[in-house]
Design an enzyme around this catalytic site. Structure first.
Site, PDB file in Angstrom:
ATOM      1  N   ARG A 199       0.857  -1.197   0.000  1.00 47.21           N
ATOM      2  CA  ARG A 199       0.000   0.000   0.000  1.00 47.21           C
ATOM      3  C   ARG A 199       0.885   1.236   0.000  1.00 47.21           C
ATOM      4  O   ARG A 199       2.069   1.160   0.340  1.00 47.21           O
ATOM      5  CB  ARG A 199      -0.933   0.001   1.215  1.00 47.21           C
ATOM      6  CG  ARG A 199      -0.191   0.021   2.528  1.00 47.21           C
ATOM      7  CD  ARG A 199      -1.071  -0.444   3.690  1.00 47.21           C
ATOM      8  NE  ARG A 199      -0.258  -0.736   4.860  1.00 47.21           N
ATOM      9  CZ  ARG A 199      -0.001   0.112   5.837  1.00 47.21           C
ATOM     10  NH1 ARG A 199      -0.503   1.332   5.806  1.00 47.21           N
ATOM     11  NH2 ARG A 199       0.757  -0.219   6.863  1.00 47.21           N
TER      12      ARG A 199
ATOM     13  N   TYR B 263       0.758 -18.653  12.972  1.00 45.52           N
ATOM     14  CA  TYR B 263       1.901 -17.730  12.981  1.00 45.52           C
ATOM     15  C   TYR B 263       3.159 -18.475  13.441  1.00 45.52           C
ATOM     16  O   TYR B 263       4.228 -18.350  12.829  1.00 45.52           O
ATOM     17  CB  TYR B 263       1.582 -16.580  13.929  1.00 45.52           C
ATOM     18  CG  TYR B 263       2.608 -15.483  14.031  1.00 45.52           C
ATOM     19  CD1 TYR B 263       2.858 -14.623  12.974  1.00 45.52           C
ATOM     20  CD2 TYR B 263       3.291 -15.268  15.231  1.00 45.52           C
ATOM     21  CE1 TYR B 263       3.772 -13.581  13.095  1.00 45.52           C
ATOM     22  CE2 TYR B 263       4.203 -14.226  15.362  1.00 45.52           C
ATOM     23  CZ  TYR B 263       4.443 -13.383  14.294  1.00 45.52           C
ATOM     24  OH  TYR B 263       5.339 -12.358  14.427  1.00 45.52           O
TER      25      TYR B 263
HETATM   26  N1  LIG Z   1       5.821  -5.913  15.826  1.00 41.33           N
HETATM   27  C1  LIG Z   1       6.144  -6.911  16.652  1.00 41.33           C
HETATM   28  O1  LIG Z   1       5.900  -6.834  17.867  1.00 41.33           O
HETATM   29  C2  LIG Z   1       6.847  -8.126  16.105  1.00 41.33           C
HETATM   30  C3  LIG Z   1       7.319  -9.079  17.009  1.00 41.33           C
HETATM   31  C4  LIG Z   1       7.952 -10.223  16.513  1.00 41.33           C
HETATM   32  C5  LIG Z   1       8.125 -10.374  15.149  1.00 41.33           C
HETATM   33  N2  LIG Z   1       7.659  -9.432  14.302  1.00 41.33           N
HETATM   34  C6  LIG Z   1       7.837  -9.658  12.866  1.00 41.33           C
HETATM   35  O2  LIG Z   1       8.384  -8.506  12.243  1.00 41.33           O
HETATM   36  C7  LIG Z   1       7.892  -8.403  10.888  1.00 41.33           C
HETATM   37  C8  LIG Z   1       7.278  -7.030  10.686  1.00 41.33           C
HETATM   38  O3  LIG Z   1       6.290  -6.830  11.682  1.00 41.33           O
HETATM   39  P1  LIG Z   1       5.491  -5.460  11.847  1.00 41.33           P
HETATM   40  O4  LIG Z   1       5.080  -5.406  13.273  1.00 41.33           O
HETATM   41  O5  LIG Z   1       6.216  -4.335  11.264  1.00 41.33           O
HETATM   42  O6  LIG Z   1       4.187  -5.810  10.976  1.00 41.33           O
HETATM   43  P2  LIG Z   1       2.975  -4.845  10.531  1.00 41.33           P
HETATM   44  O7  LIG Z   1       1.752  -5.673  10.498  1.00 41.33           O
HETATM   45  O8  LIG Z   1       2.977  -3.606  11.364  1.00 41.33           O
HETATM   46  O9  LIG Z   1       3.405  -4.426   9.058  1.00 41.33           O
HETATM   47  C9  LIG Z   1       3.377  -5.325   7.995  1.00 41.33           C
HETATM   48  C10 LIG Z   1       3.438  -4.546   6.700  1.00 41.33           C
HETATM   49  O10 LIG Z   1       3.393  -5.493   5.632  1.00 41.33           O
HETATM   50  C11 LIG Z   1       2.553  -4.961   4.620  1.00 41.33           C
HETATM   51  N3  LIG Z   1       2.009  -6.058   3.798  1.00 41.33           N
HETATM   52  C12 LIG Z   1       0.964  -6.858   4.063  1.00 41.33           C
HETATM   53  N4  LIG Z   1       0.784  -7.728   3.059  1.00 41.33           N
HETATM   54  C13 LIG Z   1       1.741  -7.468   2.129  1.00 41.33           C
HETATM   55  C14 LIG Z   1       2.077  -8.020   0.872  1.00 41.33           C
HETATM   56  N5  LIG Z   1       1.371  -9.042   0.321  1.00 41.33           N
HETATM   57  N6  LIG Z   1       3.135  -7.496   0.225  1.00 41.33           N
HETATM   58  C15 LIG Z   1       3.850  -6.466   0.734  1.00 41.33           C
HETATM   59  N7  LIG Z   1       3.570  -5.897   1.923  1.00 41.33           N
HETATM   60  C16 LIG Z   1       2.523  -6.402   2.605  1.00 41.33           C
HETATM   61  C17 LIG Z   1       1.470  -4.189   5.338  1.00 41.33           C
HETATM   62  O11 LIG Z   1       0.889  -3.220   4.487  1.00 41.33           O
HETATM   63  C18 LIG Z   1       2.249  -3.594   6.505  1.00 41.33           C
HETATM   64  O12 LIG Z   1       2.714  -2.293   6.212  1.00 41.33           O
HETATM   65  C19 LIG Z   1       6.921  -9.585  10.704  1.00 41.33           C
HETATM   66  O13 LIG Z   1       7.611 -10.675  10.151  1.00 41.33           O
HETATM   67  C20 LIG Z   1       6.539  -9.921  12.138  1.00 41.33           C
HETATM   68  O14 LIG Z   1       6.144 -11.274  12.262  1.00 41.33           O
HETATM   69  C21 LIG Z   1       7.017  -8.310  14.746  1.00 41.33           C
END
Ligand SMILES: NC(=O)c1ccc[n+]([C@@H]2O[C@H](COP(=O)([O-])OP(=O)(O)OC[C@H]3O[C@@H](n4cnc5c(N)ncnc54)[C@H](O)[C@@H]3O)[C@@H](O)[C@H]2O)c1
Length: 315
Positions: free
Chosen positions: A36, A141
């Site tokens: 997006r 997940y």
């Molecule tokens: N935030 C946390 O607390 C946390 C903790 C552990 C691991 N992680 C991992 O870190 C990574 C990032 O997490 P986050 O918190 O920033 O996630 P988030 O949900 O805030 O952001 C994910 C982003 O991916 C984008 N997205 C969704 N589908 C998509 C697609 N098909 N193609 C391209 N972009 C797409 C969304 O628009 C969004 O901007 C993930 O792998 C998550 O599992 C996050």
């Protein structure tokens, strides 16, 4: 890292990581992508491309266009959302990952993707969870994260891709809202403390989970990517954490700044079930020993900073 492609750059981590990488490596050396596009500094202040990570060809084209040598793959569906949409989670979390690994293999890129404490399950030792231990998660997940850790190891051993990763705990931040994880209460509570002076927690009191403040998470990514590969025995999915906390502890810390703050509970069985299947605390010794991981923010320091930053953001 010299020229870096980020996926999912408009999410909770990517929003801040893009800015940090532009600061450290130069604006021209960072290519942010997401499915997006919004009116946001990530889009407006440097290279930005629309990219759906399930489209392998499009990812390869963007990587070639900018001649990137590093891919940081963040796009994923998080724990609570993945439980609601398990098939979508499988297709995005595994499909996006294998595409990003394939592009890294073809173009000889260094590669980073986060795993999570969600890669553990109810059979995992709950306290001071070791780096190498039982991983039998009961969520989609978690299944994705374990498979992802193994896939990243495979791409390193089989193809020599320089894959690296961290098992993040819940990440707490004030810039972008969290994207549907189980630990999101620990972000919402600060917003509600300032907006309403009260918070209703969907995670029950006494439920310990690991957490980390975003500046420590960003430093951990850069430091691991810059680490001497000769010192890395684990490479993918180092345990990292800054604190093991439960809702009452956060509330008590907030009351030191907002004495009238109140909290009650309306427990969500789905997210509580996920939280109960995760460790209470994980052991980051391997990360400390292999590449010098150290968190700067404990609960008190993080709370002070969160409340200060959010007060000016919400004013
Ligand atoms: N935030 C946390 O607390 C946390 C903790 C552990 C691991 N992680 C991992 O870190 C990574 C990032 O997490 P986050 O918190 O920033 O996630 P988030 O949900 O805030 O952001 C994910 C982003 O991916 C984008 N997205 C969704 N589908 C998509 C697609 N098909 N193609 C391209 N972009 C797409 C969304 O628009 C969004 O901007 C993930 O792998 C998550 O599992 C996050």
């Amino acid at each position: 890292m010299k020229k870096i492609l980020l996926t999912g750059a408009l999410g909770q981590i990517g929003t801040e990581l893009t800015e940090k990488l532009r600061d450290v490596y130069g604006v021209d050396n960072v290519v942010a992508t997401d499915i997006r596009e919004t009116d946001h500094p990530v889009v407006n202040n440097g290279h930005f491309e629309l990219l759906d990570v399930t489209d392998a060809n499009a990812m390869g084209e963007i990587a070639k266009k900018y001649q990137v040598d590093t891919i940081i793959h963040l796009a994923a569906l998080l724990s609570a959302t993945a439980e609601a949409k398990p098939l979508l989670a499988w297709n995005l979390n595994m499909g996006g990952l294998v595409n990003a690994l394939e592009v890294s293999r073809e173009l000889n890129c260094q590669f980073f993707t986060p795993s999570s404490i969600g890669a553990f399950g109810p059979d995992t030792p709950k306290n001071q969870t070791p780096q190498d231990t039982i991983q039998r998660p009961t969520t989609m997940y978690g299944v994705n994260k374990v498979a992802g850790e193994l896939l990243c190891d495979y791409y390193h051993h089989k193809f020599g891709v320089d894959t690296r990763g961290l098992r993040f705990p819940g990440l707490i931040s004030y810039v972008a809202p969290p994207g549907g994880g189980t630990t999101d209460y620990a972000v919402e509570i600060y917003y509600k403390a300032i907006e309403n002076g009260a918070y209703t927690s969907y995670i029950n009191k006494g439920t310990y989970m690991d957490m980390m403040y975003m500046p420590d998470a960003l430093n951990a990514i850069v430091n691991l990517m810059e680490a001497d590969p000769a010192n890395l025995k684990h490479r993918n999915s180092f345990n990292v954490t800054a604190m093991s906390i439960e809702p009452e502890m956060v509330a008590a810390e907030i009351r030191k700044h907002i004495p009238s703050f109140t909290m009650d509970y309306n427990v969500d069985p789905v997210r509580q079930g996920i939280a109960d299947s995760w460790p209470d605390s994980i052991d980051p010794t391997a990360a400390t020993e292999e590449w010098g991981f150290k968190a700067e923010y404990d609960l008190a320091k993080m709370t002070q900073d969160m409340l200060t930053k959010l007060k000016s953001k919400l004013a």
